[in-house]
Design a protein around this motif. Structure first.
Motif, PDB file in Angstrom:
ATOM      1  N   LEU A  29       0.822  -1.187   0.000  1.00  0.00           N
ATOM      2  CA  LEU A  29       0.000   0.000   0.000  1.00  0.00           C
ATOM      3  C   LEU A  29       0.864   1.247   0.000  1.00  0.00           C
ATOM      4  CD1 LEU A  29      -2.884   1.114   0.212  1.00  0.00           C
ATOM      5  CD2 LEU A  29      -2.618   1.108   2.689  1.00  0.00           C
ATOM      6  N   LEU A  30       2.039   1.156   0.596  1.00  0.00           N
ATOM      7  CA  LEU A  30       2.950   2.283   0.633  1.00  0.00           C
ATOM      8  C   LEU A  30       3.855   2.329  -0.586  1.00  0.00           C
ATOM      9  CD1 LEU A  30       4.005   2.058   4.369  1.00  0.00           C
ATOM     10  CD2 LEU A  30       2.262   3.527   3.357  1.00  0.00           C
ATOM     11  N   GLY A  31       3.641   1.435  -1.538  1.00  0.00           N
ATOM     12  CA  GLY A  31       4.419   1.458  -2.762  1.00  0.00           C
ATOM     13  C   GLY A  31       5.671   0.608  -2.729  1.00  0.00           C
ATOM     14  N   ARG A 142     -14.524   6.818 -15.354  1.00  0.00           N
ATOM     15  CA  ARG A 142     -13.111   6.628 -15.061  1.00  0.00           C
ATOM     16  C   ARG A 142     -12.596   7.834 -14.285  1.00  0.00           C
ATOM     17  NH1 ARG A 142      -9.378   4.917 -18.231  1.00  0.00           N
ATOM     18  NH2 ARG A 142      -7.812   5.727 -16.800  1.00  0.00           N
ATOM     19  N   ILE A 143     -11.537   7.583 -13.515  1.00  0.00           N
ATOM     20  CA  ILE A 143     -10.803   8.657 -12.853  1.00  0.00           C
ATOM     21  C   ILE A 143      -9.766   9.155 -13.861  1.00  0.00           C
ATOM     22  CG2 ILE A 143      -9.463   9.361 -10.852  1.00  0.00           C
ATOM     23  CD1 ILE A 143     -12.239   8.327 -10.146  1.00  0.00           C
ATOM     24  N   VAL A 144      -9.863  10.403 -14.254  1.00  0.00           N
ATOM     25  CA  VAL A 144      -8.995  10.936 -15.305  1.00  0.00           C
ATOM     26  C   VAL A 144      -7.669  11.437 -14.740  1.00  0.00           C
ATOM     27  CG1 VAL A 144      -8.782  12.665 -17.137  1.00  0.00           C
ATOM     28  CG2 VAL A 144     -10.999  11.566 -16.699  1.00  0.00           C
ATOM     29  N   LYS A 145      -7.743  12.256 -13.689  1.00  0.00           N
ATOM     30  CA  LYS A 145      -6.523  12.881 -13.139  1.00  0.00           C
ATOM     31  C   LYS A 145      -6.709  13.133 -11.650  1.00  0.00           C
ATOM     32  CE  LYS A 145      -2.531  15.030 -13.004  1.00  0.00           C
ATOM     33  NZ  LYS A 145      -2.280  16.361 -13.582  1.00  0.00           N
ATOM     34  N   VAL A 146      -5.674  12.878 -10.893  1.00  0.00           N
ATOM     35  CA  VAL A 146      -5.652  13.188  -9.467  1.00  0.00           C
ATOM     36  C   VAL A 146      -4.417  14.027  -9.176  1.00  0.00           C
ATOM     37  CG1 VAL A 146      -5.391  12.273  -7.129  1.00  0.00           C
ATOM     38  CG2 VAL A 146      -6.910  11.115  -8.756  1.00  0.00           C
ATOM     39  N   ASN A 147      -4.609  15.123  -8.484  1.00  0.00           N
ATOM     40  CA  ASN A 147      -3.501  15.919  -7.976  1.00  0.00           C
ATOM     41  C   ASN A 147      -3.460  15.747  -6.462  1.00  0.00           C
ATOM     42  OD1 ASN A 147      -2.737  17.029 -10.482  1.00  0.00           O
ATOM     43  ND2 ASN A 147      -4.295  18.625 -10.308  1.00  0.00           N
ATOM     44  N   GLY A 148      -2.353  15.215  -5.953  1.00  0.00           N
ATOM     45  CA  GLY A 148      -2.229  14.966  -4.525  1.00  0.00           C
ATOM     46  C   GLY A 148      -1.169  15.852  -3.890  1.00  0.00           C
ATOM     47  N   TYR A 149      -1.473  16.353  -2.700  1.00  0.00           N
ATOM     48  CA  TYR A 149      -0.571  17.252  -1.982  1.00  0.00           C
ATOM     49  C   TYR A 149      -0.304  16.686  -0.588  1.00  0.00           C
ATOM     50  CZ  TYR A 149      -2.412  20.148  -5.721  1.00  0.00           C
ATOM     51  OH  TYR A 149      -2.795  20.615  -6.943  1.00  0.00           O
ATOM     52  N   VAL A 150       0.955  16.563  -0.250  1.00  0.00           N
ATOM     53  CA  VAL A 150       1.363  15.992   1.029  1.00  0.00           C
ATOM     54  C   VAL A 150       2.120  17.049   1.830  1.00  0.00           C
ATOM     55  CG1 VAL A 150       2.656  14.166   2.182  1.00  0.00           C
ATOM     56  CG2 VAL A 150       1.552  13.707  -0.030  1.00  0.00           C
ATOM     57  N   ALA A 151       1.608  17.399   3.002  1.00  0.00           N
ATOM     58  CA  ALA A 151       2.333  18.314   3.888  1.00  0.00           C
ATOM     59  C   ALA A 151       3.515  17.548   4.474  1.00  0.00           C
ATOM     60  CB  ALA A 151       1.409  18.811   4.993  1.00  0.00           C
ATOM     61  N   GLU A 157      10.736  12.568   0.762  1.00  0.00           N
ATOM     62  CA  GLU A 157      10.687  12.331  -0.687  1.00  0.00           C
ATOM     63  C   GLU A 157       9.738  11.204  -1.083  1.00  0.00           C
ATOM     64  OE1 GLU A 157      14.738  11.567  -1.706  1.00  0.00           O
ATOM     65  OE2 GLU A 157      15.326  13.693  -1.591  1.00  0.00           O
ATOM     66  N   ARG A 158       8.838  10.807  -0.195  1.00  0.00           N
ATOM     67  CA  ARG A 158       7.994   9.641  -0.442  1.00  0.00           C
ATOM     68  C   ARG A 158       6.555  10.028  -0.777  1.00  0.00           C
ATOM     69  NH1 ARG A 158       9.509   4.726  -1.423  1.00  0.00           N
ATOM     70  NH2 ARG A 158       8.052   3.771   0.052  1.00  0.00           N
ATOM     71  N   GLN A 159       6.369  11.198  -1.358  1.00  0.00           N
ATOM     72  CA  GLN A 159       5.013  11.624  -1.718  1.00  0.00           C
ATOM     73  C   GLN A 159       4.310  10.630  -2.645  1.00  0.00           C
ATOM     74  OE1 GLN A 159       7.741  13.563  -2.099  1.00  0.00           O
ATOM     75  NE2 GLN A 159       7.480  15.318  -0.731  1.00  0.00           N
ATOM     76  N   PRO A 160       4.985  10.095  -3.678  1.00  0.00           N
ATOM     77  CA  PRO A 160       4.299   9.115  -4.532  1.00  0.00           C
ATOM     78  C   PRO A 160       3.834   7.884  -3.767  1.00  0.00           C
ATOM     79  CG  PRO A 160       6.242   9.976  -5.648  1.00  0.00           C
ATOM     80  CD  PRO A 160       6.307  10.466  -4.223  1.00  0.00           C
ATOM     81  N   ALA A 161       4.662   7.388  -2.839  1.00  0.00           N
ATOM     82  CA  ALA A 161       4.278   6.222  -2.049  1.00  0.00           C
ATOM     83  C   ALA A 161       3.079   6.532  -1.173  1.00  0.00           C
ATOM     84  CB  ALA A 161       5.454   5.758  -1.190  1.00  0.00           C
ATOM     85  N   VAL A 162       3.038   7.725  -0.600  1.00  0.00           N
ATOM     86  CA  VAL A 162       1.895   8.135   0.221  1.00  0.00           C
ATOM     87  C   VAL A 162       0.627   8.144  -0.618  1.00  0.00           C
ATOM     88  CG1 VAL A 162       0.855  10.103   1.426  1.00  0.00           C
ATOM     89  CG2 VAL A 162       3.220   9.451   1.909  1.00  0.00           C
ATOM     90  N   MET A 163       0.688   8.732  -1.808  1.00  0.00           N
ATOM     91  CA  MET A 163      -0.509   8.864  -2.637  1.00  0.00           C
ATOM     92  C   MET A 163      -0.943   7.539  -3.248  1.00  0.00           C
ATOM     93  SD  MET A 163      -1.470  11.850  -2.118  1.00  0.00           S
ATOM     94  CE  MET A 163      -2.894  11.612  -3.186  1.00  0.00           C
ATOM     95  N   ASN A 164      -0.060   6.531  -3.221  1.00  0.00           N
ATOM     96  CA  ASN A 164      -0.462   5.212  -3.711  1.00  0.00           C
ATOM     97  C   ASN A 164      -1.648   4.652  -2.934  1.00  0.00           C
ATOM     98  OD1 ASN A 164       1.443   5.105  -5.716  1.00  0.00           O
ATOM     99  ND2 ASN A 164       2.859   3.795  -4.606  1.00  0.00           N
ATOM    100  N   ALA A 165      -1.786   5.039  -1.672  1.00  0.00           N
ATOM    101  CA  ALA A 165      -2.913   4.551  -0.873  1.00  0.00           C
ATOM    102  C   ALA A 165      -4.233   4.996  -1.484  1.00  0.00           C
ATOM    103  CB  ALA A 165      -2.791   5.045   0.567  1.00  0.00           C
ATOM    104  N   LEU A 166      -4.300   6.231  -1.935  1.00  0.00           N
ATOM    105  CA  LEU A 166      -5.505   6.734  -2.609  1.00  0.00           C
ATOM    106  C   LEU A 166      -5.676   6.069  -3.969  1.00  0.00           C
ATOM    107  CD1 LEU A 166      -6.776  10.372  -2.865  1.00  0.00           C
ATOM    108  CD2 LEU A 166      -6.383   9.056  -4.947  1.00  0.00           C
TER     109      LEU A 166
END
Length: 207
Positions: A29-31, A142-151, A157-166
């Protein structure tokens, strides 16, 4: 300093655990590729997601959509704006069914795992918002595009891994149509001290 992430409610935690278990490992889940399920097993899971309707998958995953919508929005906006067949979904936050928010800074007051939980909750909140607007998640094509923001801290540097949960949640609910184009961006702070926020463009069927 910002408050730590609150303890997840039992219903919310159950939904998160079911999603993790459906992947076979928390690290996936964390990538992480270290404990990922074999490709054949993933195909079975994805095929099942495609054979059931999104509303059925929400039930099977035990997702709790009630209590996710804001009762006192902090801004002047529409939660969803429909333009033709596209639904533009405003920024969604990690609101739990009891109304509490998941807050903290990844790399400081929130761990990567907690940030991933927050991203998962953002995904569930977005599902609740879409259902409230469309009447049924079965209208999502379908889900076309998601923009994710991590505080997060500057060195996180693990923002992509965090957003993998969504992203994985959306794939489990919508099947292949849930895998979207995506951005995962680190920011210094987010409204109300939340850990993750996400917005999306979704193709819908209104006929």
């Amino acid at each position: 300093s910002l408050p730590l992430l609150p303890v997840m409610s039992s219903s919310s935690l159950l939904g998160y655990q079911r999603l993790v278990q459906s992947k076979g490992a928390h690290a996936r889940l964390l990538g992480s590729a270290r404990t990922a399920r074999p490709h054949a097993q993933r195909r079975v899971l994805r095929a099942h997601a495609g054979s059931a309707s999104p509303e059925q998958r929400v039930q099977e995953l035990g997702l709790v959509l009630d209590g996710r919508l804001p009762t006192n929005p902090q801004g002047v906006y529409h939660p969803v704006v429909l333009v033709g067949s596209l639904a533009h979904v405003s920024g969604q936050i990690p609101r739990l069914p009891d109304g509490s928010l998941m807050t903290g800074i990844a790399g400081d007051s929130a761990s990567e795992e907690q940030a991933a939980q927050a991203a998962y909750e953002v995904g569930v909140t977005m599902l609740a918002t879409l259902k409230n607007e469309l009447g049924s998640l079965d209208r999502v094509k379908r889900i076309v595009k998601v923009n994710g923001y991590v505080a997060c801290t500057p060195d996180f540097e693990r923002q992509p891994a965090v957003m993998n949960a969504l992203s994985n949640l959306f794939i489990d609910v919508f099947g292949p149509a849930g895998k979207s184009a995506r951005s995962a961006v680190g920011v210094a702070a987010l409204p109300l001290g939340i850990t993750v926020e996400a917005e999306a463009i979704v193709e819908v069927d209104l006929e």
